[in-house]
Design an enzyme around this catalytic site. Sequence first.
Site, PDB file in Angstrom:
ATOM      1  N   TYR A  74       5.795   1.022   0.697  1.00 50.95           N
ATOM      2  CA  TYR A  74       6.801   1.925   0.146  1.00 50.95           C
ATOM      3  C   TYR A  74       7.813   1.199  -0.731  1.00 50.95           C
ATOM      4  CZ  TYR A  74       4.650   5.187   3.310  1.00 50.95           C
ATOM      5  OH  TYR A  74       3.743   5.978   3.952  1.00 50.95           O
ATOM      6  N   TYR A 123       5.165  13.577   0.849  1.00 51.51           N
ATOM      7  CA  TYR A 123       6.454  13.564   1.555  1.00 51.51           C
ATOM      8  C   TYR A 123       7.154  12.224   1.463  1.00 51.51           C
ATOM      9  CZ  TYR A 123       4.929  11.002   5.765  1.00 51.51           C
ATOM     10  OH  TYR A 123       4.499  10.042   6.638  1.00 51.51           O
ATOM     11  N   ARG A 124       6.448  11.179   1.037  1.00 49.06           N
ATOM     12  CA  ARG A 124       7.129   9.914   0.734  1.00 49.06           C
ATOM     13  C   ARG A 124       6.165   9.059  -0.068  1.00 49.06           C
ATOM     14  NH1 ARG A 124       7.466   6.532   6.527  1.00 49.06           N
ATOM     15  NH2 ARG A 124       5.258   6.743   7.017  1.00 49.06           N
TER      16      ARG A 124
END
Lengths: 516, 516
Positions: free
Chosen positions: B80, B461-462
């Site tokens: 991420y 969602y991410r």
Amino acid sequence: MSEALRQFEAVVGKEWVFSSDEDVDLYRDSYSPFWHEPEERVPSAAVAPDAVEQVQQIVRIAGKYKIPLWTISTGKNLGYGGSRRTPSGTVVLDLKRMNRIIEVNDKNHYALVEPGVSYFDLYRHIQERGLKVWIDPPDPGWGSLIGNALERGGGYTPMRDHFDCHCGMEVVLANGDVVRTGMGALPNARTWQQYKYGFGPAVDGIFSQSNFGVVTKMGFWLLPEPEAYFSGTVMVPKEDDIHALVEIFARLLNSGVVQGTTSVLKTVDFGPPDPQLAAVRVGASTSDLERYVAQKGLGYWTLDLPFYGPSKVIAAQWEHAKEQFSWIPGVQFRDGASYTFPLTREAIEKIPEPRSAWNPEPHHVCDRRSVQPGPYVVFADHPDDRCRGARSDQGVRAGLSRSRIADRRASWSADLVVSSREPSSSSTSFLSSTISRRTVRNREIFRRLIKAAAEHGWGEYRTHTAFMDDIAEAYSYNNHALRRLHETLKDALDPDGILAPGKNGVWPKRLRRARA
Amino acid sequence: MSEALRQFEAVVGKEWVFSSDEDVDLYRDSYSPFWHEPEERVPSAAVAPDAVEQVQQIVRIAGKYKIPLWTISTGKNLGYGGSRRTPSGTVVLDLKRMNRIIEVNDKNHYALVEPGVSYFDLYRHIQERGLKVWIDPPDPGWGSLIGNALERGGGYTPMRDHFDCHCGMEVVLANGDVVRTGMGALPNARTWQQYKYGFGPAVDGIFSQSNFGVVTKMGFWLLPEPEAYFSGTVMVPKEDDIHALVEIFARLLNSGVVQGTTSVLKTVDFGPPDPQLAAVRVGASTSDLERYVAQKGLGYWTLDLPFYGPSKVIAAQWEHAKEQFSWIPGVQFRDGASYTFPLTREAIEKIPEPRSAWNPEPHHVCDRRSVQPGPYVVFADHPDDRCRGARSDQGVRAGLSRSRIADRRASWSADLVVSSREPSSSSTSFLSSTISRRTVRNREIFRRLIKAAAEHGWGEYRTHTAFMDDIAEAYSYNNHALRRLHETLKDALDPDGILAPGKNGVWPKRLRRARA
């Protein structure tokens, strides 16, 4: 104002703008703690749009003329201010006509509704179609799902935290823009009612208990119709048993073994009516009362545990719960109501009065309320000290003593509502048997309760509009940092301050000085 | 910048401001999809405060000099974006030193921690004191509870939605003010970690996946240590059985009969390694594969149901689940792992590898990850298309076809992670076996996947920081009304735009044009 009303008429039609005294009177708060006193505020007019586009236009017109709007949907909001209180010249934005049930999905167990949809409406919709889902009504079934959730109301089933069980919103902002939150921000979203957060900052919370926007659609998770319901009663003999009772109960709740909301009741206050008790109570010590309930075969504290699910699972859960509570000497257990679903109409009629509050059939919920009509009962919910106390044993005990603050000065009652992951909210209600007692003295007592609670580190989670500033005042950490943050958001989202000024203690810039 | 660094040093001490290449290199994203390409952005410096007051001062200094801060806490955030990407000149605000466990309460089952506290830290704290509560770690136990929850990470137990299971925050705003949310706004609050909302607008959500503040404390609900864990396996024979499987499963989840997270796995993709299968798969039709798994005594789809709670309750739940799934012809059931708690150290060592991800003991969770080291595995989590698809049967099917978009162009895998009240998130991961394959081509495929998903009404969602704008772009309802709302909030809360510019697609005013 008159020009604004004309423009409102152009948007919604003449028949949906109300400005005659007769019409506006219907928007008064029938249970105002200021009823017939000069402080009672009455709205100037009301406008009832039928669609999101009309709400957008109304908000823009209100912005142009700096006319405050107070949004209501359906239901009565008794005890919390009805439709009212705000600076004079306020127009009620009444969303009752927006009552579409847009979707009910019984495979993924959710509904998408407009603000005018009541629990009754959704219940009937589900029944008529034979869908296998339950709603979670609060006590009165006439209220709006959206209104109740936004004010953080609760019910009795596993879906009892109505705001937490919402999924996705559509909101009209003060500038007239329409926003969809969560997955709804994706055009043609397939999962608006299934995943809460979407991508990026999650904004839904700021539209609850607030005046930052007008919510025009909201999704709600529903409970798949359970196979059965069962209520098991736990009774413990001594006043001090409250500590163990609450500790074990918290563990069961937080483990998911018990999934609904219930109350710990003091039997001598909430047990069946008994003339003998009235005599015993005069000057009775704790041990007198303990002896009295023991003679009657009752407990000093009574706890009804609600179970929802497959019968076999419920039986195992109740057995486990009994094992856990057996650590308390002298504990007694009783099997209570037991139902399997769907109930026949006949079976429903046989449920004894007052019918269980858990019952997802709102006409019963309404029955329960309607057996005790009249203002004094409604007043029981009124300047309602919904205080979030601690669930720790000390909290419970202190919560009880705290209730005693008022006990010589007004009729009152206190019970402990305990639901999963929430503290024992010691819900103190005023039961005043005559109208004359509900004014000045009770307001004063109520304000003292707010302060006394805050001194103990407890706060109210909602209140009548008349007391919003008092309660916001108590949430003062770091020189009211949270309120200042709320004000920053208010100024950014509603610079003209037209949406419900003062709601929950959040005032727009131009009226902030008036608060102080 | 150099003046700002000097002032940072005055706040935190010389040794906690990092600006040498050697030091700053540690803050690079080791798995950047732009590694060694010109687009790879590297921070200019880092500062590591030890206390809230220092964070307040740092934020004020950054505001004065208009220096962007990118906040990280602890953990690696692999996949991420690590600590990175933002305009050049960014200083990493590293909160790893703020690692205090302020409270763990095993009566009301919660913890209050600082951002530097990892799952390992909290686990050890609980073990050392013999407290009867469980944490809910995501796969890697080294991460920050706060970081993971704010980014909406998940675990495996009933507390798996980490953001939903938080209760109460402390946040430093861009102006240096400290806010406590929920009941924490009440001085000396007794219930900060017990009741989420407090009074008035609920602001917590806006600090998740956002750049509106720096969260310095957060409360989390914990699971009371369950009596037992049991895993029951359901196997169904036909590809089309996925629809009934998911529908029944959703009902069990939404009823609370099953309370954890699990995956529906396609046996031929995720079953035990089998050389024979490799031969069968070449050009195999669905019915070939169905025949193959039938011969092996396996199912086409495999679902492991996790149960947590009293042994008796689990037995009843599993029995009920089997009854429900028995509607599917040819379904098979197997009893899986079964544990009662607390486990002895010996019993823990006997858990087979890869150890269950549900296991709340993070050293196992770490083991699980560490048995597959190397960048290619990490890359499996990397430009990670965590897409929220629909849980409806169509959604599941389409989710699978969608995964096929990429299948000739990169190694990939797809499984369906299904957890209570969430859609089947068809989590598509890229498994790329060589580093060289992870750059341009995969980025391009990933961007195509985002668009293809959006066309179906699904959204991520991410994501990795490198793709945040791409994903925010897809959430475009009403001309990006939600993004405009995010920007309004950003401008109000961080007018200088110093906090993590561009995070989750939210840019401050002065950089907004750069995005376009």
